[in-house]
Design an enzyme around this catalytic site. Structure first.
Site, mmCIF file in Angstrom:
data_model
loop_
_atom_site.group_PDB
_atom_site.id
_atom_site.type_symbol
_atom_site.label_atom_id
_atom_site.label_comp_id
_atom_site.label_asym_id
_atom_site.label_seq_id
_atom_site.Cartn_x
_atom_site.Cartn_y
_atom_site.Cartn_z
ATOM 1 N N LYS A 1 0.840 -1.191 0.000
ATOM 2 C CA LYS A 1 0.000 0.000 0.000
ATOM 3 C C LYS A 1 0.875 1.240 0.000
ATOM 4 C CE LYS A 1 -3.407 2.737 2.537
ATOM 5 N NZ LYS A 1 -4.284 2.901 3.699
ATOM 6 N N GLU B 1 -10.003 12.952 11.250
ATOM 7 C CA GLU B 1 -9.344 11.760 11.796
ATOM 8 C C GLU B 1 -8.543 12.034 13.066
ATOM 9 O OE1 GLU B 1 -6.579 8.002 10.299
ATOM 10 O OE2 GLU B 1 -7.072 9.628 8.919
ATOM 11 N N GLU C 1 -11.440 10.450 -6.088
ATOM 12 C CA GLU C 1 -11.498 10.534 -4.629
ATOM 13 C C GLU C 1 -10.744 11.751 -4.122
ATOM 14 O OE1 GLU C 1 -9.683 8.100 -0.858
ATOM 15 O OE2 GLU C 1 -10.806 6.926 -2.335
#
Length: 298
Positions: free
Chosen positions: A52, A102, A282
């Protein structure tokens, strides 16, 4: 110092209109170049080099008038009153401003909380479509895998500092004005009163939600791919006191302001199942948090 914006009773009121400045917008890199970087990263993941990486892009906004930072801050806070809105000086005539959803970690007494977010989809103005997107995100194999990697990393980083931890088996959803996110609230009991909230933040950062896995390789890929310095983007911002209590949030949905310019940042978690067009979309959706606060559009 001022009280938290969330305690302001006016926070419940709708955000006022922006001044409608005449913005010049320059993407760095161009969306097509960003998509090509995503495709290259995906190809390397299929070869087994890493699992990732979080790749970001920026928008450089230039206004003909001085920036209204207090107005931006109020609009950001009122659009997402449950988030973490911040503004702080980072240099002469420079300000870091944003609205992060977050929480990296908080410590209050011996209670530790982390709330990693990973796996996202843009909101829709159509209610039925918005609900469909949320339900799809909850069942997305790609996004659930991306989220699980981050939660496991948070668990492993906090475990040495806690006597007991609770890690839910499946994520839930949280929403901002522009995005749906997979969310897991990890809690624990601090084993040593000498470990401060900042100590915990340093143990956690950078999580795979802002860097990748494995960390060293992902950092190198980011350096090779992103044609800009992240600065304070994907860092941490928050507070701590003499008792060790504090709250630290991930520096996302943010911009750096200087004189009449803004540099906006947005990133996306790239895994082997990622598609360049979807990841570019996104990041565009994540830009909307700040673009709406300044009256600009892509």
């Amino acid at each position: 110092t001022a009280p938290p914006l969330a305690s302001d009773p006016l926070i419940a009121l709708p955000a006022g209109p922006s001044a409608g400045a005449d913005w010049r917008i320059r993407p760095v890199p161009e969306p097509e170049v960003y998509g090509a970087g995503v495709a290259t990263a995906v190809a390397r993941m299929w070869r087994g080099e890493f699992s990732k990486v979080v790749l970001a892009r920026t928008l450089e906004l230039t206004s003909g008038a001085p920036l209204d930072l207090p107005g931006m801050l109020q609009r950001l806070a009122r659009r997402d009153p449950s988030g973490y809105t911040f503004a702080l000086p980072t240099g002469p005539e420079r300000t870091l401003i944003g609205a992060s959803p977050e929480l990296l970690v908080s410590r209050h007494g011996n209670q530790v909380v982390a709330n990693p977010l990973a796996g996202s989809t843009p909101r829709s103005h159509d209610l039925a479509e918005d609900v469909r997107r949320a339900a799809t995100l909850l069942e997305s194999v790609k996004d659930l895998h991306e989220h699980a990697v981050v939660v496991d990393a948070v668990h492993q980083a906090l475990a040495p500092h806690c006597t007991g931890m609770t890690v839910p088996a499946r994520p839930t959803l949280i929403r901002t004005a522009t995005m749906w996110h997979l969310s897991t609230t990890v809690t624990g009991t601090l084993s040593s009163p000498g470990t401060s909230a900042l100590d915990l933040a340093m143990a956690l950062h950078p999580t795979p939600a802002v860097c990748g896995t494995p960390t060293r390789t992902a950092r190198q890929v980011i350096t090779e791919t992103e044609p800009f310095d992240r600065g304070f983007f994907t860092g941490v911002v928050g507070w701590g006191n003499a008792d060790g209590d504090g709250e630290w949030v991930v520096t996302i949905r943010c911009a750096e302001a200087e004189e009449r310019t803004l540099r906006l940042y947005a990133g996306a978690g790239i895994v082997a199942a990622s598609e360049p067009e979807a990841e570019t979309a996104e990041t565009a959706a994540k830009f909307r948090t700040f673009l709406s606060a300044v009256g600009a559009e892509l």
